[in-house]
Design an enzyme around this catalytic site. Structure first.
Site, mmCIF file in Angstrom:
data_model
loop_
_atom_site.group_PDB
_atom_site.id
_atom_site.type_symbol
_atom_site.label_atom_id
_atom_site.label_comp_id
_atom_site.label_asym_id
_atom_site.label_seq_id
_atom_site.Cartn_x
_atom_site.Cartn_y
_atom_site.Cartn_z
ATOM 1 N N HIS A 108 73.419 70.816 -29.874
ATOM 2 C CA HIS A 108 73.570 69.624 -29.526
ATOM 3 C C HIS A 108 74.924 69.507 -28.341
ATOM 4 O O HIS A 108 75.195 68.650 -27.657
ATOM 5 C CB HIS A 108 74.020 68.667 -30.479
ATOM 6 C CG HIS A 108 75.121 68.776 -31.369
ATOM 7 N ND1 HIS A 108 75.485 69.339 -32.442
ATOM 8 C CD2 HIS A 108 76.583 68.069 -30.962
ATOM 9 C CE1 HIS A 108 76.568 69.314 -33.004
ATOM 10 N NE2 HIS A 108 77.277 68.479 -32.038
ATOM 11 N N ASP A 138 70.172 73.749 -34.700
ATOM 12 C CA ASP A 138 71.377 73.263 -34.072
ATOM 13 C C ASP A 138 72.444 74.472 -33.694
ATOM 14 O O ASP A 138 73.446 74.374 -33.777
ATOM 15 C CB ASP A 138 72.203 72.233 -34.825
ATOM 16 C CG ASP A 138 73.212 71.397 -34.021
ATOM 17 O OD1 ASP A 138 72.820 71.490 -32.740
ATOM 18 O OD2 ASP A 138 73.962 71.005 -34.484
ATOM 19 N N GLY A 210 84.498 67.265 -30.675
ATOM 20 C CA GLY A 210 85.024 68.542 -29.721
ATOM 21 C C GLY A 210 85.157 69.643 -30.833
ATOM 22 O O GLY A 210 85.241 70.596 -30.229
ATOM 23 N N SER A 212 82.587 70.344 -32.879
ATOM 24 C CA SER A 212 81.265 71.152 -33.009
ATOM 25 C C SER A 212 81.278 72.546 -32.451
ATOM 26 O O SER A 212 81.669 72.764 -31.049
ATOM 27 C CB SER A 212 80.247 70.276 -32.261
ATOM 28 O OG SER A 212 79.930 69.437 -33.313
ATOM 29 N N THR A 228 79.201 71.859 -37.425
ATOM 30 C CA THR A 228 78.178 71.181 -36.927
ATOM 31 C C THR A 228 78.205 69.750 -37.042
ATOM 32 O O THR A 228 78.007 69.186 -36.168
ATOM 33 C CB THR A 228 76.764 71.920 -37.510
ATOM 34 O OG1 THR A 228 76.559 73.145 -37.319
ATOM 35 C CG2 THR A 228 75.779 70.881 -36.947
ATOM 36 N N ILE A 230 79.379 65.682 -39.475
ATOM 37 C CA ILE A 230 80.345 65.287 -40.638
ATOM 38 C C ILE A 230 79.369 64.223 -41.004
ATOM 39 O O ILE A 230 78.595 63.279 -40.277
ATOM 40 C CB ILE A 230 81.704 64.644 -39.995
ATOM 41 C CG1 ILE A 230 81.652 63.701 -38.786
ATOM 42 C CG2 ILE A 230 82.687 65.930 -39.801
ATOM 43 C CD1 ILE A 230 82.767 63.220 -38.657
ATOM 44 N N ILE A 231 79.817 63.581 -42.295
ATOM 45 C CA ILE A 231 79.247 62.198 -42.579
ATOM 46 C C ILE A 231 80.603 61.226 -42.202
ATOM 47 O O ILE A 231 81.769 61.443 -42.389
ATOM 48 C CB ILE A 231 79.201 62.096 -44.106
ATOM 49 C CG1 ILE A 231 78.135 63.147 -44.583
ATOM 50 C CG2 ILE A 231 78.909 60.484 -44.588
ATOM 51 C CD1 ILE A 231 76.708 62.501 -44.263
ATOM 52 N N ALA A 232 80.052 60.254 -41.455
ATOM 53 C CA ALA A 232 81.233 59.300 -41.107
ATOM 54 C C ALA A 232 80.688 57.777 -40.988
ATOM 55 O O ALA A 232 80.228 57.294 -40.200
ATOM 56 C CB ALA A 232 81.397 59.733 -39.503
ATOM 57 N N GLY A 268 51.984 81.649 -45.367
ATOM 58 C CA GLY A 268 50.597 80.988 -45.790
ATOM 59 C C GLY A 268 50.507 80.195 -47.311
ATOM 60 O O GLY A 268 49.644 80.262 -47.871
ATOM 61 N N ILE A 269 51.670 79.624 -47.693
ATOM 62 C CA ILE A 269 51.754 78.691 -49.117
ATOM 63 C C ILE A 269 52.427 77.489 -48.663
ATOM 64 O O ILE A 269 53.148 77.561 -47.835
ATOM 65 C CB ILE A 269 52.479 79.666 -50.042
ATOM 66 C CG1 ILE A 269 53.898 79.927 -49.420
ATOM 67 C CG2 ILE A 269 51.607 81.160 -50.345
ATOM 68 C CD1 ILE A 269 54.964 80.618 -50.429
#
Length: 447
Positions: A108, A138, A210, A212, A228, A230-232, A268-269
């Site tokens: 990103h 990402d 800045g 990231s 990468t 944050i929770i904000a 294949g599962i």
């Protein structure tokens, strides 16, 4: 609300507790201090910070502006240029190969980049080449032509434990290189609204725009993650940040170098998490793993003898935490490589080796009905995953999102892109999708 550093994204930081030896007794000269005492964190940072770079991106997309900027009188009054300027953004990156000039960062950070400029700690600037980028993880890889670079040595992210001290290095608000600190708060996080392949390291940190693409390192200076998100909830830092483990970022980097893209694999599962209730029903003591729900005919898993009800415990001698972890391991394995699967059947441990095959080709436009046009689908470890959504497309307007895992169409279970295409063909006017998004099951009806 989860934000990224192009917006409100950032680094992880970690509280590093460093034991600094006290002063020697008065009768003992300073030179007599043992050389085996622990180094100061400042000494470690002095060695590794030259490997963390600032990234400036000039986007191809025009800048988002206030509607007043479109008023000619307003523009003349404030002496604004007639043409919109291209959007400028900033982030961070980590040099991981000094000889070849490879720099890891976030997808990103460099998405839609027209030009990427890398600034080193010694203030040298270079225009970077985008080797490749993978939106699902990402992760992006840049390359610069430069001499006397310093690379950050890679650590083992799988060996991290909750409570380990870590340090985050990045470029918040474009101020320049900044160091923050904290601990590993949790491991194996998913459902963070950063859609795709998730296995995040969570850390407490002062996360800011800045950061990231910057480095998450151990107290002894080893790279264990690429910062990468944050929770904000209120748009600012609350001390919850996430980094892509370096094991995952390295796997992506290898494929970007080799192919310019990530070519995901499959065996294949279809699988689901091993829950305490399932473990009790199967009369097993294991607390983590993935239960095989179905095995595709003529797949690598079928040829190797895997069966529905088997409980997968490890891949290549590394334990798995659940179905998402298994999907990550298989999806990012090199096509054609051999993987060793350890599993339980009737409470007996067994091991089998199978070859990773390429995921089925993305469903063609002719197989996708009009309401889902603009979406791309891929097979991934027995699931059908929405690998891409075109912005403003019919699929996006219908409510589909990248990273969605589709398990049924009109209540008909599907496990491959081919089965999805066939089910959509027979669906008629109304399409009802059973899917998982961010760890939650959803029922999406598309008219």
């Amino acid at each position: 609300m989860t934000t990224r550093s192009s917006k409100y994204v950032g680094v992880f930081a970690a509280l590093v507790l460093v034991m600094v030896p006290g002063p020697p007794p008065a009768a003992q000269p300073q030179a007599a201090i043992s050389t085996g005492t622990q180094r100061s964190l400042a000494d470690v940072l002095q060695e590794i910070t030259p490997a963390v770079v600032n990234i400036a991106v000039r986007s191809r997309a025009p800048a988002e502006t206030n509607p007043l900027y479109n008023d000619p009188f307003f523009r003349r009054y404030f002496n604004l240029p007639e043409q919109q300027q291209q959007r400028l953004s900033a982030g961070s990156g980590v040099i991981v190969d000094a000889d070849k000039g490879y720099i890891l960062t976030n997808h990103h950070v460099v998405a839609d980049a027209g030009e990427v400029v890398v600034t080193l700690k010694d203030r040298r600037r270079f225009t970077a080449e985008l080797v490749g980028s993978d939106e699902a993880t990402d992760v992006a890889l840049l390359k610069i032509e430069a001499q006397k670079l310093k690379a950050l040595p890679l650590g083992d992210s799988s060996a991290l434990r909750v409570g380990d001290s870590v340090v985050a290095i990045g470029n918040p608000f474009g101020l320049g290189q900044t160091v923050t600190s904290g601990i590993v708060s949790a491991l194996g996080r998913g459902g963070i609204n950063v859609e795709g392949y998730e296995d995040f390291i969570q850390t407490d940190a002062s996360i800011n725009p800045g950061n990231s693409g910057g480095a998450l390192v151990t107290a002894d200076g080893l790279l264990v993650g690429i910062n990468t998100a944050i929770i904000a909830p209120a748009g600012g830092n609350v001390g919850i940040g996430f980094a892509v483990p370096i094991a995952m970022a390295s796997a992506v980097m290898e494929q970007l170098i080799k192919h310019g893209e990530v070519r995901r694999g499959r065996i294949g599962i279809s699988v689901q998490d091993l829950t305490p209730d399932l473990a009790e029903a199967l009369r097993i003591e294991e607390s983590s793993g993935a239960v095989v729900g179905s095995v595709e005919q003529n797949s690598p898993a079928a040829h190797a003898g895997l069966q529905a009800g088997d409980v997968i415990l490890a891949v290549n001698n590394r334990k798995i935490t659940g179905s998402a972890d298994l999907r990550n391991r298989i999806g990012l394995a090199q096509i054609g490589s051999q993987v060793e699967i350890e599993y339980l059947r009737d409470r007996a441990r067994k091991t089998v080796t199978m070859r990773i095959e390429p995921a089925s080709a993305k469903a063609g436009a002719e197989a996708i009905p009009a309401p889902l046009q603009g979406a791309q689908f891929e097979d991934a470890a027995g699931n059908v995953v929405v690998s891409n959504i075109e912005e403003g497309s019919a699929a996006e307007r219908s409510g589909l999102r990248m990273g969605d895992v589709i398990v049924a169409v009109n209540r008909q279970p599907i496990a491959t892109v081919a089965e999805l295409a066939a089910a959509l063909k027979d669906a008629g006017g109304t399409i009802a999708l059973d899917l998982f998004r961010g760890g939650s099951k959803l029922f999406l009806v598309i008219g």
